[in-house]
Structures are given as C-alpha cells and as structure tokens.
Design an enzyme around this catalytic site. Sequence first.
Site, PDB file in Angstrom:
ATOM      1  N   HIS A 147       0.850  -1.195   0.000  1.00 44.43           N
ATOM      2  CA  HIS A 147       0.000   0.000   0.000  1.00 44.43           C
ATOM      3  C   HIS A 147       0.888   1.249   0.000  1.00 44.43           C
ATOM      4  CE1 HIS A 147      -3.359  -2.455   2.059  1.00 44.43           C
ATOM      5  NE2 HIS A 147      -3.855  -2.043   0.911  1.00 44.43           N
TER       6      HIS A 147
ATOM      7  N   CYS B 234      -3.390   0.838   9.655  1.00 49.17           N
ATOM      8  CA  CYS B 234      -4.427  -0.047   9.084  1.00 49.17           C
ATOM      9  C   CYS B 234      -5.450  -0.535  10.097  1.00 49.17           C
ATOM     10  CB  CYS B 234      -3.760  -1.223   8.403  1.00 49.17           C
ATOM     11  SG  CYS B 234      -2.567  -1.999   9.441  1.00 49.17           S
TER      12      CYS B 234
END
Length: 265
Positions: free
Chosen positions: A170, A257
């Site tokens: 990511h 996250c």
Amino acid sequence: MNNLRPCYHFNSAIVRTPSASVVRGLRAHECGDPDYNDLKMEHQAYIAALESLGLDVTVLPELTAFPDSVFVEDPAVVFSEGAVLLRSGAASRKGETGQISPILHDLFETVLELPENGHADGGDILVTPKSVLIGLSQRTDSAGATGLVECLKILGLHGEIVHTPKGVLHFKTECSLVDEETVLVTRRMAQTGLFDGFRIIQIPDGEEPAANTVRINESVLVSSRYQRTIELLAQNGYATVPVKTSEIEKIDAGLSCMSLRWFRR
Ligand code: CIR
C-alpha cells in the site's frame, strides 16, 4: 482542503476485534502465522493507545469470514465531512465493505460509494493538508482512484493520484505524515520525488516497516520494534507512543491499518 484544523486532529476512531481467522490473513511473504493471542493483546494495546490520546473508540465485533477485517482502514476512508465506502482489490477482502457500511451510516450524515468498476484500499490514501494522495497499487486501480477523487470533490476535498512504488503493498506502507509539512518515509519512497514539497525524515535502512506511523493530536504512534526510528522522531521533537506490532507485521500490516480516525464535529 477546506479545513483549518490539522489533518491529524482526531477525536473518534473505529476498530474491529481480530477474529481467530486472522492467522490466515493475506501476506506477500511467508514468515509464519501470527500468534492469535499475542495479536489480540497487540490490538488491545493499540485501542488503549488511541484512548490515551483522547479518541472515542468504537469497537466492532470480530468477523470470522474475513480474516483481514481487523484492518478497518482498508474498506473505507473517513473525514469530518463524511465517509467513502471503498472496494478492495483483494478478492477475499471485497465483502468487508458491506460489513463496515452500517456503522458508517450510523456515525456519518454523508456516506458515498466508489463507482462499481473501481477498486481502492484505504491503505493507499494519505491525507495531507493540501490534498488527499491516492496511490495506485496492486489494490487501487485507476478507476477506483478516479472514482475516489470524484467522491472527495463531493465532500469538498481535493484528491491527487500518485504511483505507489512497485513491490510496495500500500502507499502508506512506506510513508506517513508526522506534521503538516513533514513526512516520515523509506529511502525508496523518498526517491520517488512525490514528497519534494515536504520536509522529509528518512527511515534508517533496515527499519522500513516503521514508516507506517500515525500522527494523532500531539503524538506519533510508532512501532516499538524500531528503536532507531523512535530515536529519530524524538530527536526531531516528536512525542512518540510506541506500540507493539510483532504479530500484525507477519500479515503485512502496520499501525494505520487498524483504525479509521476522524474529528467528529
Ligand atoms: C492485506 O494484505 O490486506 C492485509 N494482510 C494487510 C492490510 C494492511 N492494511 C493497511 O496497511 N492499510
């Protein structure tokens, strides 16, 4: 952004309890399954850290059918102005959007959705004072990123599409905003030139997973595994809150996250 508050001023967060199935979470490289009990303790310590920084934390129940659902940052992105439901580029994670939708409808007046053909994960979204950076990646495609820019416009926010370096899961795996003009980045991320307008603090080589910190109000949540990064942040004047990440790191995760964070007006 039409927002005079710093983009790391938060009073609310959503997290989800990890299910025992988390040990089957996605990972790019095999380095053993996480230990469920230790991971649960890491998660509890994470919640305690958010609360100690003044956040009102909504804890969602575990979802056995979705091993990665503890990573609530990915199926949605939230702002004071509203929420956007995303759609993961990982097949096993697509259903997480429907699972987080009800609580977002309860907590936000405006909840938007990506157009049906697009994919985007919240881990690819870095909020900065001038724009919301959206990194194209294995999980975020250009239809998803373009759809997200349109959703952001409706919320009065400006989105900018950038490229996540190849091999990085990511965009935020290797960068984080530590104040309005400063980013903490890996050497690889620094070399992209994407952060040329920012003051850059470069992670010491060998501590790359430490790049995923979270600035919350006056403090920076940082992984307790990376002492040189903690010292570097302290030398630069930041108050750090070290949090253990040994188990979640085994399934490619860091600190951002595990929560959705916003300032609730
Ligand atoms: C995944 O591959 O989707 C999870 N195992 C890790 C997700 C990490 N999410 C994030 O950094 N936003």
